[in-house]
Motif scaffolding. Structure first.
Motif, PDB file in Angstrom:
ATOM      1  N   HIS A   1       0.986  -1.132   0.088  1.00  0.00           N
ATOM      2  CA  HIS A   1       0.317   0.380   0.025  1.00  0.00           C
ATOM      3  C   HIS A   1       1.291   1.521   0.060  1.00  0.00           C
TER       4      HIS A   1
ATOM      5  N   ASN B   1      -5.649   6.381  -7.101  1.00  0.00           N
ATOM      6  CA  ASN B   1      -5.802   4.774  -6.635  1.00  0.00           C
ATOM      7  C   ASN B   1      -5.224   3.511  -7.535  1.00  0.00           C
TER       8      ASN B   1
ATOM      9  N   ASN C   1       2.730   0.094  -6.871  1.00  0.00           N
ATOM     10  CA  ASN C   1       3.118  -1.116  -5.413  1.00  0.00           C
ATOM     11  C   ASN C   1       2.959  -2.967  -6.372  1.00  0.00           C
TER      12      ASN C   1
ATOM     13  N   ASP D   1      -1.006   4.418  -7.202  1.00  0.00           N
ATOM     14  CA  ASP D   1      -0.861   4.189  -6.365  1.00  0.00           C
ATOM     15  C   ASP D   1      -0.744   2.506  -6.895  1.00  0.00           C
ATOM     16  N   ARG D   2      -1.950   1.878  -6.823  1.00  0.00           N
ATOM     17  CA  ARG D   2      -1.838   0.504  -7.374  1.00  0.00           C
ATOM     18  C   ARG D   2      -0.440  -0.037  -8.683  1.00  0.00           C
TER      19      ARG D   2
ATOM     20  N   ILE E   1      -9.008  -2.013  -5.578  1.00  0.00           N
ATOM     21  CA  ILE E   1      -9.688  -0.543  -5.158  1.00  0.00           C
ATOM     22  C   ILE E   1     -11.019   0.343  -5.802  1.00  0.00           C
TER      23      ILE E   1
ATOM     24  N   LYS F   1       2.342   4.939  -1.339  1.00  0.00           N
ATOM     25  CA  LYS F   1       1.835   5.872  -1.854  1.00  0.00           C
ATOM     26  C   LYS F   1       3.542   5.967  -3.056  1.00  0.00           C
TER      27      LYS F   1
END
Length: 213
Positions: free
Chosen positions: A7, A36, A43, A39-40, A83, A9
Motif C-alpha cells: 500500500h 488509486n 506497488n 498507487d496500485r 481498489i 503511496k
C-alpha cells in the motif's frame, strides 16, 4: 500473496519500464490523474507482479490487455483485492494506460493500453493513470491472431491454470519478461551542492574544504 501489505503511496510522477518479448516500452504515470490506480500500479510493478504475465488480449485498433499473474496462487490472492474508482480526468486516447474493470470499484490488477482513440470509454468510468512515452511501436506489434473467446484465451482458465494454459494453447502470445520502476538519474557530477574550495596559495599543504549539503 498478501495484497493488503502493498500500500505504498506512489510518487506524483514516475516511470515504469516493461521488457517484453517484442522489446521495451516505458509508461509515465501521473498520480493526479488517477490516485488509486497510480498507487496500485506502483506497488504491483515494484513487487514483480507482472513478471512473466502474458499479453492475453490484443484487439487491433482498440486495446492490448494484460495483468493476470503467471501463477494461479498469486492470481487467486489478488482476485478480490479491489481498489475504489477514480474520477476520469484524462481521456482514453491512444497510448494511455488504464485499469480494466468489471463494474464500479472492481479494479484489481488487469491493465489495458489504448491502441486508438477510445474516448467512448470515458463515460464508462475508465480512468487513465498514465501514458506510453516510449515504445508505442513495440505495443503495436503484440500478437493479435487469437482474438477474444471462444477462440481466444479464457480468463477463467488463465486464473485457474496460469501461464501454463496460455503457453500450451496460445503459444504465439507475447509476454512481459519483467517490469520495473525507473529511478531518475542524477545530473553528472551532482554529488554536492557546492564545489570544494581550492587550497590557499599561501598554504601549500592545505586539506580540501568539507562538502556542504
Amino acid at each position: 500473496m498478501n495484497p493488503g501489505s502493498l500500500h505504498a503511496k506512489a510518487p506524483e510522477v514516475y516511470k515504469a519500464q516493461f521488457t517484453t518479448t517484442k522489446g521495451d516500452f516505458v509508461v509515465e504515470v501521473h498520480r493526479e490523474w488517477s490516485p488509486n490506480g497510480a498507487d496500485r500500479f506502483y506497488n504491483l510493478v515494484r513487487h514483480g507482479f507482472y513478471t512473466d504475465a502474458s499479453i492475453f488480449r490484443v484487439v487491433k485498433g482498440f486495446v492490448i490487455q494484460f495483468g493476470m499473474n503467471a501463477k494461479p496462487a498469486v492470481e487467486a490472492a489478488w482476485q478480490h483485492a479491489n481498489i475504489r474508482d477514480d474520477a476520469v480526468k484524462e481521456s482514453n486516447k491512444r497510448g494511455t494506460i488504464v485499469f480494466a474493470t468489471a463494474g464500479p470499484n472492481t479494479r484489481t490488477t488487469q491493465i489495458f493500453i489504448n491502441l486508438g482513440d477510445n474516448s467512448q470509454l470515458d463515460g464508462q468510468g475508465f480512468s487513465p493513470f498514465g501514458t506510453v512515452i516510449q515504445g508505442m511501436d513495440v505495443v503495436d506489434q503484440f500478437y493479435s491472431g487469437y482474438g477474444d473467446p471462444p477462440r481466444g484465451p479464457d480468463q477463467g482458465l488463465i486464473a485457474s491454470q496460469g501461464k501454463a494454459y496460455l503457453d500450451k494453447n496460445f503459444p504465439q502470445l507475447d509476454s512481459i519478461k519483467m517490469a520495473k520502476i525507473l529511478v531518475e538519474p542524477k545530473p553528472a557530477g551532482a554529488t554536492s551542492s557546492a564545489p570544494a574550495k581550492k587550497p590557499a596559495a599561501a598554504k601549500p599543504a592545505a586539506k580540501p574544504a568539507a562538502k556542504t549539503n
